[in-house]
Design a protein around this motif. Structure first.
Motif, PDB file in Angstrom:
ATOM      1  N   GLY A   1       0.814  -1.213   0.000  1.00  0.00           N
ATOM      2  CA  GLY A   1       0.000   0.000   0.000  1.00  0.00           C
ATOM      3  C   GLY A   1       0.852   1.270   0.000  1.00  0.00           C
ATOM      4  O   GLY A   1       0.380   2.338  -0.398  1.00  0.00           O
ATOM      5  N   ASP A   2       2.099   1.161   0.429  1.00  0.00           N
ATOM      6  CA  ASP A   2       2.989   2.328   0.432  1.00  0.00           C
ATOM      7  C   ASP A   2       3.597   2.583  -0.942  1.00  0.00           C
ATOM      8  O   ASP A   2       4.284   3.594  -1.141  1.00  0.00           O
ATOM      9  N   TYR A   3       3.408   1.645  -1.867  1.00  0.00           N
ATOM     10  CA  TYR A   3       4.100   1.761  -3.155  1.00  0.00           C
ATOM     11  C   TYR A   3       3.173   1.735  -4.371  1.00  0.00           C
ATOM     12  O   TYR A   3       3.451   2.377  -5.364  1.00  0.00           O
ATOM     13  N   VAL A   4       2.137   0.939  -4.303  1.00  0.00           N
ATOM     14  CA  VAL A   4       1.330   0.705  -5.511  1.00  0.00           C
ATOM     15  C   VAL A   4      -0.059   1.308  -5.351  1.00  0.00           C
ATOM     16  O   VAL A   4      -0.849   0.860  -4.515  1.00  0.00           O
ATOM     17  N   GLU A   5      -0.335   2.316  -6.148  1.00  0.00           N
ATOM     18  CA  GLU A   5      -1.663   2.931  -6.121  1.00  0.00           C
ATOM     19  C   GLU A   5      -2.329   2.913  -7.491  1.00  0.00           C
ATOM     20  O   GLU A   5      -3.543   2.984  -7.599  1.00  0.00           O
ATOM     21  N   ARG A   6      -1.553   2.824  -8.538  1.00  0.00           N
ATOM     22  CA  ARG A   6      -2.105   2.881  -9.904  1.00  0.00           C
ATOM     23  C   ARG A   6      -2.070   1.506 -10.546  1.00  0.00           C
ATOM     24  O   ARG A   6      -1.140   0.734 -10.313  1.00  0.00           O
ATOM     25  N   MET A   7      -3.054   1.267 -11.390  1.00  0.00           N
ATOM     26  CA  MET A   7      -3.071   0.010 -12.134  1.00  0.00           C
ATOM     27  C   MET A   7      -2.380   0.191 -13.477  1.00  0.00           C
ATOM     28  O   MET A   7      -2.181   1.313 -13.939  1.00  0.00           O
ATOM     29  N   LEU A   8      -2.060  -0.925 -14.085  1.00  0.00           N
ATOM     30  CA  LEU A   8      -1.486  -0.902 -15.429  1.00  0.00           C
ATOM     31  C   LEU A   8      -2.387  -0.104 -16.366  1.00  0.00           C
ATOM     32  O   LEU A   8      -3.610  -0.287 -16.363  1.00  0.00           O
ATOM     33  N   GLY A   9      -1.779   0.784 -17.139  1.00  0.00           N
ATOM     34  CA  GLY A   9      -2.538   1.517 -18.145  1.00  0.00           C
ATOM     35  C   GLY A   9      -2.099   1.099 -19.541  1.00  0.00           C
ATOM     36  O   GLY A   9      -1.446   0.064 -19.711  1.00  0.00           O
ATOM     37  N   ASN A  10      -2.430   1.904 -20.500  1.00  0.00           N
ATOM     38  CA  ASN A  10      -1.966   1.687 -21.868  1.00  0.00           C
ATOM     39  C   ASN A  10      -0.645   2.433 -22.014  1.00  0.00           C
ATOM     40  O   ASN A  10      -0.613   3.662 -21.966  1.00  0.00           O
ATOM     41  N   CYS A  11       0.461   1.698 -22.162  1.00  0.00           N
ATOM     42  CA  CYS A  11       1.790   2.333 -22.180  1.00  0.00           C
ATOM     43  C   CYS A  11       1.861   3.443 -23.235  1.00  0.00           C
ATOM     44  O   CYS A  11       2.595   4.415 -23.074  1.00  0.00           O
ATOM     45  N   ARG A  12       1.104   3.321 -24.298  1.00  0.00           N
ATOM     46  CA  ARG A  12       1.157   4.366 -25.350  1.00  0.00           C
ATOM     47  C   ARG A  12       0.620   5.686 -24.828  1.00  0.00           C
ATOM     48  O   ARG A  12       0.924   6.744 -25.357  1.00  0.00           O
ATOM     49  N   HIS A  13      -0.189   5.614 -23.781  1.00  0.00           N
ATOM     50  CA  HIS A  13      -0.699   6.855 -23.194  1.00  0.00           C
ATOM     51  C   HIS A  13       0.137   7.273 -21.984  1.00  0.00           C
ATOM     52  O   HIS A  13       0.329   8.452 -21.726  1.00  0.00           O
ATOM     53  N   CYS A  14       0.598   6.287 -21.215  1.00  0.00           N
ATOM     54  CA  CYS A  14       1.247   6.607 -19.927  1.00  0.00           C
ATOM     55  C   CYS A  14       2.737   6.891 -20.062  1.00  0.00           C
ATOM     56  O   CYS A  14       3.323   7.557 -19.218  1.00  0.00           O
ATOM     57  N   ARG A  15       3.370   6.343 -21.090  1.00  0.00           N
ATOM     58  CA  ARG A  15       4.808   6.531 -21.225  1.00  0.00           C
ATOM     59  C   ARG A  15       5.106   7.973 -21.633  1.00  0.00           C
ATOM     60  O   ARG A  15       4.489   8.480 -22.573  1.00  0.00           O
ATOM     61  N   ARG A  16       6.053   8.610 -20.912  1.00  0.00           N
ATOM     62  CA  ARG A  16       6.352  10.011 -21.231  1.00  0.00           C
ATOM     63  C   ARG A  16       7.042  10.111 -22.591  1.00  0.00           C
ATOM     64  O   ARG A  16       7.993   9.357 -22.854  1.00  0.00           O
ATOM     65  N   SER A  17       6.579  11.020 -23.412  1.00  0.00           N
ATOM     66  CA  SER A  17       7.158  11.112 -24.756  1.00  0.00           C
ATOM     67  C   SER A  17       8.592  11.645 -24.698  1.00  0.00           C
ATOM     68  O   SER A  17       9.422  11.326 -25.529  1.00  0.00           O
ATOM     69  N   SER A  18       8.915  12.424 -23.648  1.00  0.00           N
ATOM     70  CA  SER A  18      10.259  13.017 -23.575  1.00  0.00           C
ATOM     71  C   SER A  18      11.345  11.960 -23.353  1.00  0.00           C
ATOM     72  O   SER A  18      12.357  11.938 -24.046  1.00  0.00           O
TER      73      SER A  18
END
Ligand SMILES: Cc1cc2nc3c(=O)[nH]c(=O)nc-3n(C[C@H](O)[C@H](O)[C@H](O)COP(=O)(O)O)c2cc1C
Length: 219
Positions: free
Chosen positions: A40-57
């Motif tokens: 609970g101290d580390y994981v709050e988000r679920m897997l998303g679509n990497c094409r949306h979540c991955r930073r373009s920079s």
């Protein structure tokens, strides 16, 4: 050796915590280092679509929790990992499943940390300690099979699984099958337990234990 114990129950005073603590006691007794973390101290988000979540920079994962710290700074450096979990609807808690789902974001070809994570996640000893209410074997069979498959896929050794029965906080100490001692034993022998998986052509003797009839060294 470094043992990481990951507790996935939100009840930090619950039954799987008792098993986790016992696994820590065992691994420390065997002379290893132990660290205990709560998911609970580390994981709050679920897997998303990497094409949306991955930073373009820079291609890094943008999900804003501490999963990356858990993976890169806790899990990869560990020689062994013990997963402590309550059984939820005959499976692992969603937060723990997310640990494995999101591994994909770090091992995919598009992940900047791909080499580091692929090389770092393999060849670990793994133990699982489970607390659940029901005692029939089918209750835990699915999740044990899942751990068997995912450790096989990750090139890890599933050293052992301990199941104890309990519901109210802490009552696992009353389980007469003594899962608390079994968890300590798992932690103590995480790196010395014999883990085998033969094929027809595996070279081996006809004996499992190399010792005389009067005594066998502890292994
Ligand atoms: C959401 C939820 C689902 C559960 N599903 C099961 C189940 O399928 N089978 C079972 O035997 N116990 C089930 N339980 C009971 C817990 O596994 C049991 O109370 C366990 O000891 C809790 O561990 P903890 O104290 O570490 O949280 C469930 C409990 C919760 C809260």
């Amino acid at each position: 050796m470094k043992t990481l114990v990951i507790s996935s129950s939100p009840r930090e005073d619950g039954n799987s915590h008792v098993l986790a603590q016992s696994a820590i006691d065992g691994t420390v007794r065997a002379g290893h280092d132990a660290e205990h973390v709560f998911l609970g101290d580390y994981v709050e988000r679920m897997l998303g679509n990497c094409r949306h979540c991955r930073r373009s920079s820079d291609g890094l994962c943008s999900l804003d929790d501490r999963y990356e710290t858990l993976l890169l700074e806790k899990m990869l450096p560990a020689d062994g990992i013990v997963f402590a979990m309550p059984l939820y609807f005959y499976g692992m808690p969603a937060r723990l499943k997310t640990v494995f789902d999101r591994l994909f974001c770090y091992t995919a070809n598009s992940a900047p940390q791909q080499d580091q994570v692929i090389n770092g996640i393999m060849n670990k000893k793994v133990g699982v300690v489970i607390s659940c209410e029901e005692s029939y074997l089918g209750a835990t069979q699915g999740v044990i099979a899942q751990f068997q498959e995912l450790t096989r896929y990750l090139n890890q050794d599933l050293v052992g699984v301990v199941v104890g029965n309990a519901n109210s906080r802490g009552e696992i100490v009353n389980d007469p099958t003594d899962p608390v001692s079994a968890a300590a034993n798992l932690g103590e022998r995480l790196y010395t337990s014999r883990v085998t998986d033969y094929r027809l052509d595996t070279a081996r003797s006809n004996k499992v234990w190399d010792c005389s009839p009067v005594g066998c060294p502890d292994r």
